[in-house]
Scaffold this motif. Structure first.
Motif, mmCIF file in Angstrom:
data_model
loop_
_atom_site.group_PDB
_atom_site.id
_atom_site.type_symbol
_atom_site.label_atom_id
_atom_site.label_comp_id
_atom_site.label_asym_id
_atom_site.label_seq_id
_atom_site.Cartn_x
_atom_site.Cartn_y
_atom_site.Cartn_z
ATOM 1 N N PHE A 298 0.827 -1.201 0.000
ATOM 2 C CA PHE A 298 0.000 0.000 0.000
ATOM 3 C C PHE A 298 0.869 1.263 0.000
ATOM 4 N N GLU A 299 2.075 1.130 -0.534
ATOM 5 C CA GLU A 299 2.974 2.271 -0.708
ATOM 6 C C GLU A 299 2.866 2.718 -2.167
ATOM 7 N N PHE A 300 2.372 3.947 -2.392
ATOM 8 C CA PHE A 300 2.109 4.421 -3.747
ATOM 9 C C PHE A 300 2.926 5.684 -4.048
ATOM 10 N N THR A 301 3.620 5.662 -5.166
ATOM 11 C CA THR A 301 4.403 6.817 -5.609
ATOM 12 C C THR A 301 3.990 7.199 -7.019
ATOM 13 N N ASP A 302 3.296 8.322 -7.144
ATOM 14 C CA ASP A 302 2.815 8.816 -8.438
ATOM 15 C C ASP A 302 2.056 7.719 -9.188
ATOM 16 N N PRO A 304 -1.637 6.142 -10.593
ATOM 17 C CA PRO A 304 -3.008 6.554 -10.958
ATOM 18 C C PRO A 304 -4.021 6.115 -9.904
ATOM 19 N N VAL A 305 -4.991 6.975 -9.652
ATOM 20 C CA VAL A 305 -6.017 6.679 -8.655
ATOM 21 C C VAL A 305 -6.746 5.387 -8.989
ATOM 22 N N ALA A 306 -7.020 5.162 -10.263
ATOM 23 C CA ALA A 306 -7.721 3.943 -10.681
ATOM 24 C C ALA A 306 -6.951 2.699 -10.245
ATOM 25 N N GLN A 307 -5.628 2.744 -10.338
ATOM 26 C CA GLN A 307 -4.814 1.599 -9.942
ATOM 27 C C GLN A 307 -4.833 1.406 -8.425
ATOM 28 N N ILE A 308 -4.871 2.509 -7.692
ATOM 29 C CA ILE A 308 -4.944 2.424 -6.227
ATOM 30 C C ILE A 308 -6.260 1.779 -5.807
ATOM 31 N N PHE A 309 -7.341 2.201 -6.451
ATOM 32 C CA PHE A 309 -8.637 1.592 -6.149
ATOM 33 C C PHE A 309 -8.626 0.101 -6.500
ATOM 34 N N LYS A 310 -7.962 -0.247 -7.587
ATOM 35 C CA LYS A 310 -7.880 -1.656 -7.983
ATOM 36 C C LYS A 310 -7.138 -2.473 -6.924
ATOM 37 N N THR A 311 -6.088 -1.903 -6.359
ATOM 38 C CA THR A 311 -5.336 -2.589 -5.300
ATOM 39 C C THR A 311 -6.211 -2.818 -4.084
ATOM 40 N N ILE A 312 -6.998 -1.819 -3.720
ATOM 41 C CA ILE A 312 -7.888 -1.957 -2.569
ATOM 42 C C ILE A 312 -8.962 -3.003 -2.845
ATOM 43 N N GLU A 313 -9.485 -3.025 -4.054
ATOM 44 C CA GLU A 313 -10.472 -4.045 -4.412
ATOM 45 C C GLU A 313 -9.896 -5.442 -4.271
ATOM 46 N N GLN A 314 -8.674 -5.635 -4.720
ATOM 47 C CA GLN A 314 -8.034 -6.942 -4.634
ATOM 48 C C GLN A 314 -7.734 -7.324 -3.196
ATOM 49 N N ALA A 315 -7.338 -6.355 -2.391
ATOM 50 C CA ALA A 315 -6.956 -6.635 -1.002
ATOM 51 C C ALA A 315 -8.160 -6.987 -0.144
ATOM 52 N N TYR A 316 -9.243 -6.222 -0.283
ATOM 53 C CA TYR A 316 -10.404 -6.386 0.595
ATOM 54 C C TYR A 316 -11.562 -7.136 -0.066
ATOM 55 N N LEU A 317 -11.393 -7.468 -1.349
ATOM 56 C CA LEU A 317 -12.455 -8.153 -2.098
ATOM 57 C C LEU A 317 -13.759 -7.355 -2.053
ATOM 58 N N LEU A 332 -1.499 9.800 -7.329
ATOM 59 C CA LEU A 332 -1.260 10.066 -5.911
ATOM 60 C C LEU A 332 0.047 9.449 -5.453
ATOM 61 N N THR A 333 0.652 10.107 -4.462
ATOM 62 C CA THR A 333 1.801 9.557 -3.740
ATOM 63 C C THR A 333 1.409 9.524 -2.268
#
Length: 373
Positions: A298-302, A304-317, A332-333
């Motif tokens: 969950f460490e993000f450096t520059d 895309p927001v869409a990719q961050i949301f995708k990571t959260i979807e995968q993590a929490y189902l 986002l960073t």
């Protein structure tokens, strides 16, 4: 493991060694949980196979005649369905019964029906319920009880902002609002906890024979009533674990064990002893049972927001609905490694813009925004 895509009968699953290991020991080395979520049309077949496999280990007990009769009727109904699909509708029941393959089918269906009945009416109710009632009997707070009967983890948000990812066949009891100087919840089964930091108000998880104390961290507890061990695995922060004197006579009841990130504790029920694992990466059983939420960064450096949301979807189902066009150029960073899910979402929304907000409804999250700053 692609052959499981061709499984059409319960006996196919029962004969699979990796499926047996997943059901009996919760060791998911072949990704059965993920495969089931990706194949919802197979979920009922997987659940039936799981229950039958679990029922094989229970002790014999006299079964009421009406249950047996119901099982026989159910068995013959399924046999007749197979008869039609095999284009043998003209053969008599006696002729069909003489075929060895049909005997095997009938035996499997009948055993599954009776095993399912026994498991649901005795094994689960007598074992897990008695332990659950024991650990909450001294709590006079009105508790909310949530049981996950689905095939995927469910998100629970507590009043202090903490989040719990409750696994299937697990139960969590908690107060609507935490009062007093402590925060207490009760677990039967498995869950991943992300606790909101509050040093003045420690957080306690009562899970069968053990009590876990934290002030703000992330960790997983596996405390199924039908398994030989209870386990605590720490992802971030510091955790303190001790035995629960109300349900155990452990010789180590006065002992408190401290766990740090990537450490774990295994409580063996047979001899009621603790075994501390200082590096879970060296223990194959822990390595195989880690979920997405423990493996993803969950460490993000520059990013895309869409990719961050995708990571959260995968993590929490969970499913996140957001305005794609308005946020497509947003990057986002940020660091979200040690935050409960609600706090992660707050940080993301605030970082995007002041007019960005979120709503949570179970495993569905809706993001509203006019775009990034």
């Amino acid at each position: 493991m692609q052959e499981r895509n061709n499984y059409t009968e319960i006996e196919d699953f029962l004969a699979d060694a990796s499926f047996q290991l997943w059901v009996r020991s919760k060791v998911d080395s072949q990704g059965w949980e993920e495969w089931t979520l990706e194949n919802p049309d197979r979920a009922k077949l997987v659940e039936d196979s799981r229950l039958w496999l679990l029922a094989m280990s229970v002790h014999h007990e006299e079964i009421p005649s009406e249950v047996i009769q119901g099982g026989l009727e159910s068995t013959w109904k399924k046999i007749n369905e197979k008869e039609k699909s095999a284009a043998e509708a003209k053969r008599s029941t006696v002729q069909l019964w003489q075929k060895n393959w049909l005997k095997a089918v009938a035996a499997v269906f009948l055993f599954g029906f009776l095993s399912n009945w026994f498991y649901n009416n005795h094994f689960v109710s007598n074992n897990s319920e008695s332990t659950y009632n024991e650990i909450i009997k001294d709590d006079y707070t009105d508790l909310v009880e949530q049981t996950n009967h689905s095939y995927k983890p469910q998100i629970i948000t507590l009043s202090d902002g903490s989040s719990v990812l409750l696994k299937p066949n697990s139960k969590l009891s908690y107060p609507k609002i935490f009062t007093g100087n402590t925060r207490k919840v009760y677990l039967s089964g498995e869950a991943f906890f992300e606790i909101s930091k509050n040093p003045k108000k420690p957080f306690f998880v009562y899970a069968n024979e053990i009590v876990t104390k934290v002030v703000g961290t992330s960790f997983r507890i596996k405390a199924y009533a039908d398994l030989p061990n209870v386990e605590v695995i720490v992802r971030t922060g510091k955790v303190r674990v001790r035995s629960n004197p109300s349900v155990t006579n452990s010789k180590e009841k006065e002992k408190e064990i401290i766990l740090l990130p990537n450490q774990a504790l295994r409580f063996t029920r047979q001899n009621q002893t603790f075994n501390k694992i200082t590096d879970i990466t060296q223990d194959e059983s822990f390595d195989h049972t880690q979920g997405n939420i423990e493996q993803l960064s969950f460490e993000f450096t520059d990013i895309p927001v869409a990719q961050i949301f995708k990571t959260i979807e995968q993590a929490y189902l969970v499913n996140i609905d957001f305005p794609i066009d308005k946020l497509k150029n947003c990057h986002l960073t940020t660091s979200l490694s040690d935050q409960p899910l609600p706090e992660k979402l707050k940080i993301i929304c605030k970082s995007i813009s002041n007019n960005t907000n979120y709503e949570m409804n179970g495993n569905q999250i809706i993001i509203s925004s006019n775009g990034c700053n």
